[in-house]
Enzyme design. Structure first.
Site, PDB file in Angstrom:
ATOM      1  N   ASP A 148       3.638  -8.623  -7.389  1.00 58.99           N
ATOM      2  CA  ASP A 148       4.717  -8.117  -8.233  1.00 58.99           C
ATOM      3  C   ASP A 148       6.015  -8.900  -8.114  1.00 58.99           C
ATOM      4  O   ASP A 148       6.776  -9.014  -9.061  1.00 58.99           O
ATOM      5  CB  ASP A 148       4.988  -6.641  -7.932  1.00 58.99           C
ATOM      6  CG  ASP A 148       5.690  -6.435  -6.599  1.00 58.99           C
ATOM      7  OD1 ASP A 148       5.108  -6.829  -5.570  1.00 58.99           O
ATOM      8  OD2 ASP A 148       6.806  -5.890  -6.576  1.00 58.99           O
ATOM      9  N   ASP A 169       6.637 -10.571  -2.543  1.00 56.29           N
ATOM     10  CA  ASP A 169       5.714 -10.133  -1.491  1.00 56.29           C
ATOM     11  C   ASP A 169       4.279 -10.413  -1.929  1.00 56.29           C
ATOM     12  O   ASP A 169       4.038 -11.050  -2.940  1.00 56.29           O
ATOM     13  CB  ASP A 169       5.925  -8.648  -1.179  1.00 56.29           C
ATOM     14  CG  ASP A 169       5.847  -7.788  -2.443  1.00 56.29           C
ATOM     15  OD1 ASP A 169       5.095  -8.152  -3.358  1.00 56.29           O
ATOM     16  OD2 ASP A 169       6.543  -6.755  -2.513  1.00 56.29           O
ATOM     17  N   TYR A 201       7.311   1.745  -5.151  1.00 51.37           N
ATOM     18  CA  TYR A 201       7.220   2.033  -6.576  1.00 51.37           C
ATOM     19  C   TYR A 201       6.895   3.508  -6.783  1.00 51.37           C
ATOM     20  O   TYR A 201       5.870   3.855  -7.361  1.00 51.37           O
ATOM     21  CB  TYR A 201       6.179   1.129  -7.246  1.00 51.37           C
ATOM     22  CG  TYR A 201       6.651  -0.296  -7.401  1.00 51.37           C
ATOM     23  CD1 TYR A 201       7.575  -0.646  -8.388  1.00 51.37           C
ATOM     24  CD2 TYR A 201       6.197  -1.305  -6.554  1.00 51.37           C
ATOM     25  CE1 TYR A 201       8.031  -1.951  -8.519  1.00 51.37           C
ATOM     26  CE2 TYR A 201       6.651  -2.619  -6.684  1.00 51.37           C
ATOM     27  CZ  TYR A 201       7.564  -2.924  -7.676  1.00 51.37           C
ATOM     28  OH  TYR A 201       8.010  -4.217  -7.817  1.00 51.37           O
ATOM     29  N   GLU A 218      15.619 -11.623  -5.231  1.00 54.41           N
ATOM     30  CA  GLU A 218      14.194 -11.408  -5.471  1.00 54.41           C
ATOM     31  C   GLU A 218      13.963 -11.261  -6.972  1.00 54.41           C
ATOM     32  O   GLU A 218      14.785 -10.705  -7.691  1.00 54.41           O
ATOM     33  CB  GLU A 218      13.683 -10.169  -4.741  1.00 54.41           C
ATOM     34  CG  GLU A 218      12.164 -10.038  -4.789  1.00 54.41           C
ATOM     35  CD  GLU A 218      11.622  -9.000  -3.815  1.00 54.41           C
ATOM     36  OE1 GLU A 218      10.449  -9.132  -3.419  1.00 54.41           O
ATOM     37  OE2 GLU A 218      12.356  -8.068  -3.453  1.00 54.41           O
TER      38      GLU A 218
END
Length: 530
Positions: A96, A99, A248, A498
């Site tokens: 995603d 990571d 999430y 990120e």
């Protein structure tokens, strides 16, 4: 508000330069700063190049066995045993962000938004020579979803977990963290992840209808089953897959995803049952009661409200049994759009903006809300243009040109028209983030160094280095600046540096539209002769 935008400050600076009051290094620094600050204003952005880079980004995020035509060569095969412990093939899909976890809900939203971009702007994407790359990006996700949907009432929703993954800093090619897979089923429901995956497969089925009809049909069958599963066995997936909490979590619940999936299935099948579902459950599920000023991988209300409201243009939906609910959907869609445009009367009902003009929802990864808003504004602008309508806001009506101009301003900010003179699309422009919070990018490429890099070794030797990342994640849209337009290019500053797949996914369609307009203007006789 721009750096060096004040004419008096510029005049003083140039006076100092003439009279030699400062050293040479200071002059050079000043001139470079002025150049970088005004460059976005003096040079048009190359939206075609930005589009190409955006689609390239998804190759950096691939998990599984990479294909022969892989263009991002610093990546290699990874996650080749995913699902093995559970006796299922879960190789493939996307990581995603920075990571190495495969989170099903944001991955599915990424594919839905990529598909929507191709559905609405496929001609422009093809005109930029990027159509095959767009379809490849979508299919890499849908191929994985087909694998993950192992039974009509079973969907594997995650591979790996955030806790063990965040303990290590490793390239995906070296992973030693847990690759346990987690599923939702009849006893452990996950209507939100099932609904979003149904939406992803339904929207993708529209994309592949002409080029690959067999595959399109297969996707549609999966979408129908997933929707039925999610609706019949209702529940939030983060109650069934508890390891996803804190990463999430489904804050908005699952009703928005079920309405969202129903509308995409209606668009894919033209079967009235799906539309009737979205209309009859509109009140109960919040579709016509929630007025929302953000659209994201979690909160789908604004997107589904916009899709529903656009159905009013079609003759068959102007019947009285449909019209009332669709009008209520439109009212809520207009609230979102007007909030982005700062046109609602109550200031608290508008989206905040930075001094530089960027929409600002929250501190962490704000750019996802910006790219999503730019896409929805663009789509609705086209809808109003085609139907000869105007947007109704508290502060008056707004024409499609003004709506699209604001969407463009958000994209231009991303590409460099901002107080930092920084492109937040990595790899685009003269100045962009060099220290993305991204494991694979921050460590020497597996192709260059096949020696194993351990869990904490990555932190010790690579994460804390001040040098730029050795690998560039071209096309990644990072989290972006703070509410005062300030950005710190620091690997440890994950809120800003990120990037996520769903940040870039929504940008693809808008960039395609902008490129198409740019090409049209360039080819016009007036421009060509000047």
């Amino acid at each position: 508000m721009r750096e060096f935008g004040d004419s008096k400050r510029q005049e003083q600076a140039y006076s100092s330069l003439i009279y030699g009051q400062h050293n040479f290094h200071w002059y050079v620094t000043l001139l470079v700063s002025i150049f970088l600050a005004i460059l976005p204003l003096t040079q048009p952005f190359d939206y075609g190049k930005a589009l190409s880079k955006s689609l390239l980004y998804f190759e950096s995020q691939r998990s599984g066995r990479l294909p022969y035509n892989q263009r991002v060569t610093w990546r290699h095969h990874s996650g080749l045993t995913d699902g093995l412990e559970q006796g299922v093939d879960l190789v493939g899909g996307y990581y995603d962000a920075g990571d190495n976890v495969k989170f099903g809900l944001p991955m599915a939203f990424t594919i839905t938004m990529l598909s929507w971009g191709v559905i609405d702007y496929g001609d422009e994407i093809a005109g930029a020579g990027e159509y095959s790359h767009a379809l490849e990006a979508i299919k890499w996700g849908t191929d994985y979803f087909i694998k993950a949907h192992t039974h009509p009432n079973v969907l594997w929703a995650e591979v790996g977990d955030g806790d063990t993954d965040h303990y290590c800093w490793q390239r995906p090619e070296d992973m030693t963290t847990s690759r346990q897979a987690y599923k939702v089923d009849e006893k452990n429901p996950g209507s939100d992840v099932a609904g979003e995956t149904a939406a992803a497969m339904a929207s993708a089925s529209i994309v592949f209808r002409k080029t690959n009809p067999h595959y399109s049909h297969l996707l549609l069958q999966h979408a129908k089953q997933l929707f039925e599963f999610g609706d019949k066995y209702r529940g939030k997936y983060d109650e069934s897959v508890k390891v996803v909490k804190g990463y999430y979590s489904s804050v908005s619940g699952f009703t928005d995803e079920l309405l969202w999936a129903a509308l995409w299935l209606y668009k894919a099948t033209d079967k009235e049952d799906y539309l009737r579902y979205a209309l009859e459950k509109a009140y109960e599920f919040g579709g016509i009661t929630w007025a929302i000023n953000e659209f994201s991988w979690d909160v789908k209300f604004a997107g589904l409200q916009i899709i529903a409201s656009m159905l009013l243009m079609e003759e068959k939906h102007r019947q009285m049994e449909y019209k009332n609910v669709l009008e209520q959907y439109r009212s809520k869609a207009e609230y979102y759009l007007c909030a982005c445009l700062n046109k609602n009367n109550n200031v608290t009902n508008n989206v905040k903006r930075t001094p530089g003009g960027l929409l600002y929802i929250r501190q962490w990864n704000n750019m996802q809300y910006v790219s999503n808003a730019a896409f929805l504004l663009t789509v609705y602008s086209d809808h109003l243009q085609a139907s000869n309508q105007r947007l109704r806001c508290d502060q008056g009506e707004v024409g499609p040109e003004e709506i699209f101009a604001f969407a463009k301003s958000q994209v231009d900010y991303i590409l460099g028209a901002n107080p930092m003179a920084m492109s937040y699309l990595v790899g685009y422009g003269l100045r962009y983030p060099q220290r993305m919070h991204h494991r694979g990018a921050s460590i020497e490429s597996y192709k260059e160094n096949r020696g194993f890099i351990g869990c904490t070794q990555g932190y010790d030797n690579w994460f804390r280095r001040k040098d730029p990342n050795p690998n560039i994640v071209v096309g990644a849209l990072v989290g972006g600046p703070d509410q005062m337009d300030q950005f710190s290019d620091d690997r440890e500053n994950f809120m800003q540096t990120e990037a996520c797949t769903y940040n870039t996914a929504s940008l693809v369609g808008v960039l395609a539209k902008l490129h198409g307009l740019q090409e049209r203007d360039f080819d016009s006789p007036l421009v060509a002769s000047s």
